[in-house]
Design an enzyme around this catalytic site. Structure first.
Site, PDB file in Angstrom:
ATOM      1  N   ASN A   8      16.591 -31.443  22.773  1.00  0.00           N
ATOM      2  CA  ASN A   8      15.698 -31.263  21.492  1.00  0.00           C
ATOM      3  C   ASN A   8      15.656 -32.742  20.552  1.00  0.00           C
ATOM      4  O   ASN A   8      16.487 -33.245  19.833  1.00  0.00           O
ATOM      5  CB  ASN A   8      16.064 -30.161  20.705  1.00  0.00           C
ATOM      6  CG  ASN A   8      15.228 -29.837  19.622  1.00  0.00           C
ATOM      7  OD1 ASN A   8      14.044 -30.680  19.169  1.00  0.00           O
ATOM      8  ND2 ASN A   8      15.648 -28.881  17.942  1.00  0.00           N
ATOM      9  N   TRP A   9      14.769 -33.880  20.687  1.00  0.00           N
ATOM     10  CA  TRP A   9      14.574 -35.165  19.457  1.00  0.00           C
ATOM     11  C   TRP A   9      14.783 -34.687  17.949  1.00  0.00           C
ATOM     12  O   TRP A   9      15.324 -35.447  17.178  1.00  0.00           O
ATOM     13  CB  TRP A   9      13.657 -35.894  19.762  1.00  0.00           C
ATOM     14  CG  TRP A   9      14.553 -36.131  21.026  1.00  0.00           C
ATOM     15  CD1 TRP A   9      14.634 -35.753  22.750  1.00  0.00           C
ATOM     16  CD2 TRP A   9      13.892 -37.332  21.703  1.00  0.00           C
ATOM     17  NE1 TRP A   9      15.083 -36.605  23.680  1.00  0.00           N
ATOM     18  CE2 TRP A   9      13.457 -37.796  23.595  1.00  0.00           C
ATOM     19  CE3 TRP A   9      12.581 -38.314  21.346  1.00  0.00           C
ATOM     20  CZ2 TRP A   9      13.793 -38.933  24.170  1.00  0.00           C
ATOM     21  CZ3 TRP A   9      12.008 -39.740  22.213  1.00  0.00           C
ATOM     22  CH2 TRP A   9      12.800 -39.708  23.427  1.00  0.00           C
ATOM     23  N   LYS A  10      14.666 -33.304  17.268  1.00  0.00           N
ATOM     24  CA  LYS A  10      14.438 -33.233  16.346  1.00  0.00           C
ATOM     25  C   LYS A  10      13.492 -34.352  16.056  1.00  0.00           C
ATOM     26  O   LYS A  10      12.496 -34.346  15.947  1.00  0.00           O
ATOM     27  CB  LYS A  10      15.582 -32.926  15.885  1.00  0.00           C
ATOM     28  CG  LYS A  10      16.865 -31.843  16.382  1.00  0.00           C
ATOM     29  CD  LYS A  10      18.003 -31.319  14.979  1.00  0.00           C
ATOM     30  CE  LYS A  10      18.304 -30.665  16.163  1.00  0.00           C
ATOM     31  NZ  LYS A  10      19.924 -30.219  15.672  1.00  0.00           N
ATOM     32  N   HIS A  95      13.941 -22.332  16.006  1.00  0.00           N
ATOM     33  CA  HIS A  95      14.897 -22.701  15.808  1.00  0.00           C
ATOM     34  C   HIS A  95      15.516 -22.119  14.495  1.00  0.00           C
ATOM     35  O   HIS A  95      14.948 -22.585  13.257  1.00  0.00           O
ATOM     36  CB  HIS A  95      15.229 -24.322  16.089  1.00  0.00           C
ATOM     37  CG  HIS A  95      16.323 -25.043  16.313  1.00  0.00           C
ATOM     38  ND1 HIS A  95      16.671 -25.684  15.111  1.00  0.00           N
ATOM     39  CD2 HIS A  95      16.425 -25.872  17.159  1.00  0.00           C
ATOM     40  CE1 HIS A  95      17.633 -26.153  15.449  1.00  0.00           C
ATOM     41  NE2 HIS A  95      17.907 -26.428  16.405  1.00  0.00           N
ATOM     42  N   GLU A 166      22.342 -20.472  19.511  1.00  0.00           N
ATOM     43  CA  GLU A 166      22.857 -21.259  19.132  1.00  0.00           C
ATOM     44  C   GLU A 166      23.547 -20.626  17.795  1.00  0.00           C
ATOM     45  O   GLU A 166      23.039 -20.431  16.714  1.00  0.00           O
ATOM     46  CB  GLU A 166      21.815 -22.341  18.416  1.00  0.00           C
ATOM     47  CG  GLU A 166      20.179 -21.513  18.352  1.00  0.00           C
ATOM     48  CD  GLU A 166      19.658 -22.808  17.304  1.00  0.00           C
ATOM     49  OE1 GLU A 166      19.639 -23.712  17.044  1.00  0.00           O
ATOM     50  OE2 GLU A 166      18.675 -21.876  16.443  1.00  0.00           O
ATOM     51  N   GLY A 172      24.700 -30.226  14.796  1.00  0.00           N
ATOM     52  CA  GLY A 172      24.876 -31.056  13.936  1.00  0.00           C
ATOM     53  C   GLY A 172      25.909 -31.364  13.136  1.00  0.00           C
ATOM     54  O   GLY A 172      26.216 -32.026  12.304  1.00  0.00           O
ATOM     55  N   GLY A 232      21.311 -31.556  21.238  1.00  0.00           N
ATOM     56  CA  GLY A 232      20.607 -32.158  20.246  1.00  0.00           C
ATOM     57  C   GLY A 232      20.403 -33.022  20.301  1.00  0.00           C
ATOM     58  O   GLY A 232      19.746 -34.584  20.645  1.00  0.00           O
ATOM     59  N   GLY A 233      21.874 -33.698  19.283  1.00  0.00           N
ATOM     60  CA  GLY A 233      21.552 -35.825  19.152  1.00  0.00           C
ATOM     61  C   GLY A 233      22.148 -36.353  20.436  1.00  0.00           C
ATOM     62  O   GLY A 233      21.788 -36.909  20.288  1.00  0.00           O
TER      63      GLY A 233
END
Length: 249
Positions: A8-10, A95, A166, A172, A232-233
């Site tokens: 997930n590049w957000k 999300h 999640e 994050g 994520g990151g």
């Protein structure tokens, strides 16, 4: 069932800066896909580019949200049909950042799941508790409500739906749920899926998402009922994302 490693590049990435990352993933795909399925969900502005670069590689492309309506007066929103036309085959729904930032309710997520499936998008439905909810011992209650409210009838019928657990407090933040926490929550989610959908609920993949990185991926992916990871990151680095995929072996 093969594990799914989804990135997930957000709200990260520009066309000018994403090409090298996409090319690195494409080049590594034959090796990376030996033991798992892989997916990236870039911003909507990059879906077409990602689909083009990754075409034929086996790494699939998804979106980060969709609207429940096919078209209409919904400024700034994108329909499932539009995302499919752009090259998406998957979509993340519910999300925690959308639930928090946009006030999305589980009932809204449910309608989005229905819309996504009408146009052939495979939904990844996110559920998870906040730190306060966990501290008060309500984590299973909250996640159970989210599952009941977010998943429409037939969600598990063709084993084509995915859940991502999640823990909101681990997204994050650099904090990661313990292996014991993950095992307990994934077992609970499986029980809820079977309770809601019968034996078909056993075919739903349950991903873990919450500060997944190369250093902890192997231990998390070995937990029973963990069917992959929503990353994520770390998915913004080809080296890290591929290392997580390698850990699924």
């Amino acid at each position: 069932m093969r594990q799914l490693i989804a990135g997930n590049w957000k709200m990260n990435g520009l066309r000018s800066t994403s090409e090298s990352l996409l090319q690195a993933l494409r080049d590594a795909a034959p090796h990376a896909l030996r033991n798992c399925d892989m997916l990236i969900c870039p911003p909507a502005t990059l879906i077409a580019q990602a689909a083009s670069v990754l075409a034929g590689s086996g790494i699939e492309v998804g979106a980060q949200d969709c609207h429940m309506a096919r078209s209409g007066a919904h400024t700034g929103d994108l329909s499932a049909e539009m995302l499919v036309e752009a090259g998406a085959h998957w979509v993340i729904l519910g999300h925690s950042e959308r639930r928090r930032d946009h006030g999305e309710l589980s009932e809204t997520v449910r309608e989005k799941v229905i819309a996504a499936r009408q146009f052939g998008l495979t939904p990844i439905v996110c559920v998870g508790e906040t730190e306060d909810e966990r501290a008060s011992g309500r984590e299973t209650e909250i996640v159970g409500w989210q599952i009941k409210g977010s998943l429409p009838d037939g969600f598990a019928a063709d084993s084509n739906g995915v859940i991502a657990y999640e823990p909101v407090w681990a997204i994050g933040t650099g904090r990661t749920a313990t292996v014991e926490d993950v095992a307990m929550m994934h077992a609970f989610i499986r029980e809820e899926l079977v309770r809601q959908f019968g034996e078909a609920g056993r075919g739903v993949r349950i991903l873990y998402g919450g500060s997944v990185k190369p250093e902890n991926a192997a231990s998390l992916l070995r937990v029973p009922e963990v069917g992959g990871a929503l990353v994520g990151g770390a998915s913004l680095s080809a080296q890290d994302f591929l290392a997580i995929a390698e850990a699924s072996a």
